[in-house]
Motif scaffolding. Structure first.
Motif, PDB file in Angstrom:
ATOM      1  N   ARG A   1       0.892  -1.291  -0.075  1.00 50.01           N
ATOM      2  CA  ARG A   1      -0.077   0.073   0.096  1.00 50.01           C
ATOM      3  C   ARG A   1       0.859   1.201   0.113  1.00 50.01           C
ATOM      4  O   ARG A   1       1.489   1.416   0.913  1.00 50.01           O
ATOM      5  CB  ARG A   1      -1.140  -0.080   1.262  1.00 50.01           C
TER       6      ARG A   1
ATOM      7  N   THR B   1       2.108   5.360  -0.105  1.00 55.81           N
ATOM      8  CA  THR B   1       1.538   6.296   1.016  1.00 55.81           C
ATOM      9  C   THR B   1       0.743   7.138   0.092  1.00 55.81           C
ATOM     10  O   THR B   1       0.849   7.417  -1.141  1.00 55.81           O
ATOM     11  CB  THR B   1       2.746   7.081   1.156  1.00 55.81           C
TER      12      THR B   1
ATOM     13  N   LEU C   1      -4.646  12.139   3.829  1.00 56.49           N
ATOM     14  CA  LEU C   1      -4.020  11.848   5.324  1.00 56.49           C
ATOM     15  C   LEU C   1      -4.724  12.635   6.392  1.00 56.49           C
ATOM     16  O   LEU C   1      -5.048  12.227   7.543  1.00 56.49           O
ATOM     17  CB  LEU C   1      -2.542  12.187   5.318  1.00 56.49           C
TER      18      LEU C   1
ATOM     19  N   ASN D   1      -7.463  11.837   9.351  1.00 58.98           N
ATOM     20  CA  ASN D   1      -7.683  10.576   9.096  1.00 58.98           C
ATOM     21  C   ASN D   1      -6.537   9.774  10.399  1.00 58.98           C
ATOM     22  O   ASN D   1      -5.778   9.781   9.958  1.00 58.98           O
ATOM     23  CB  ASN D   1      -7.746   9.849   7.942  1.00 58.98           C
ATOM     24  N   PRO D   2      -7.583   9.363  11.426  1.00 53.04           N
ATOM     25  CA  PRO D   2      -6.587   8.886  12.552  1.00 53.04           C
ATOM     26  C   PRO D   2      -5.839   7.769  12.150  1.00 53.04           C
ATOM     27  O   PRO D   2      -4.807   7.414  12.498  1.00 53.04           O
ATOM     28  CB  PRO D   2      -7.643   8.553  13.717  1.00 53.04           C
ATOM     29  N   TYR D   3      -6.279   6.843  11.274  1.00 50.07           N
ATOM     30  CA  TYR D   3      -5.331   5.669  10.673  1.00 50.07           C
ATOM     31  C   TYR D   3      -4.053   5.824  10.508  1.00 50.07           C
ATOM     32  O   TYR D   3      -3.323   5.456  10.204  1.00 50.07           O
ATOM     33  CB  TYR D   3      -6.323   4.989   9.715  1.00 50.07           C
ATOM     34  N   TYR D   4      -3.993   7.115   9.441  1.00 51.73           N
ATOM     35  CA  TYR D   4      -2.825   7.692   8.775  1.00 51.73           C
ATOM     36  C   TYR D   4      -2.101   8.412   9.664  1.00 51.73           C
ATOM     37  O   TYR D   4      -0.920   8.918   9.244  1.00 51.73           O
ATOM     38  CB  TYR D   4      -3.129   8.526   7.776  1.00 51.73           C
ATOM     39  N   GLU D   5      -2.181   8.371  11.088  1.00 52.74           N
ATOM     40  CA  GLU D   5      -1.376   9.373  11.826  1.00 52.74           C
ATOM     41  C   GLU D   5       0.043   8.893  11.871  1.00 52.74           C
ATOM     42  O   GLU D   5       1.192   9.649  11.984  1.00 52.74           O
ATOM     43  CB  GLU D   5      -1.899   9.445  13.296  1.00 52.74           C
ATOM     44  N   TRP D   6       0.284   7.338  11.955  1.00 48.69           N
ATOM     45  CA  TRP D   6       1.605   6.802  11.830  1.00 48.69           C
ATOM     46  C   TRP D   6       2.305   7.301  10.376  1.00 48.69           C
ATOM     47  O   TRP D   6       3.486   7.559  10.649  1.00 48.69           O
ATOM     48  CB  TRP D   6       1.496   5.432  11.923  1.00 48.69           C
TER      49      TRP D   6
END
Length: 121
Positions: free
Chosen positions: A7, A9, A15, A18-23
């Motif tokens: 996947r 970036t 980004l 969206n909390p999923y993409y914090e990393w």
């Protein structure tokens, strides 16, 4: 790429918020800080799951955590911790080993994403 379910970036506008993409956002902050602090450094983006797949084969039905741990253990790295590593520890090890292969000219680029071209020596 046919190695594993890579996947890439997502675009920056996907980004935000969206909390999923914090990393990923934190990784981009680190990348920018390193680039500013070490302007002559070669910074690469790696994909640990692709690295473990190339080095240790497809995961198949092995549990998500056991598979890369087994791959890490199989490397027999001198001085490696004897304890079970966290997913972040294993990913950091895969990124470091991929960077070493990059310096040796033994990687493949998929756009900006760098993965090992073959097994570790």
């Amino acid at each position: 790429a046919g190695i594993c379910g890579i996947r890439f970036t997502p675009p920056l506008d996907q980004l935000a918020g969206n909390p999923y993409y914090e990393w990923i956002e934190q990784g981009l902050v680190l990348y920018a800080a390193l680039a500013a602090r070490l302007p002559r450094a070669k910074l690469i983006e790696t994909f640990p799951t692709a690295a473990w797949t190339i080095w240790h084969g497809h995961r198949g039905d092995r549990p998500r955590g056991a598979w890369p741990q087994g791959a890490f253990d199989a490397l027999g790295l001198e001085g490696a911790p004897a304890r079970r590593l966290s997913q972040d520890d294993r990913d950091a090890a895969a990124a470091a080993l991929t960077a070493r292969q990059y310096e040796e000219g033994r990687t493949t680029a998929y756009g900006k994403l760098i993965v090992p071209a073959g097994p570790l020596p």
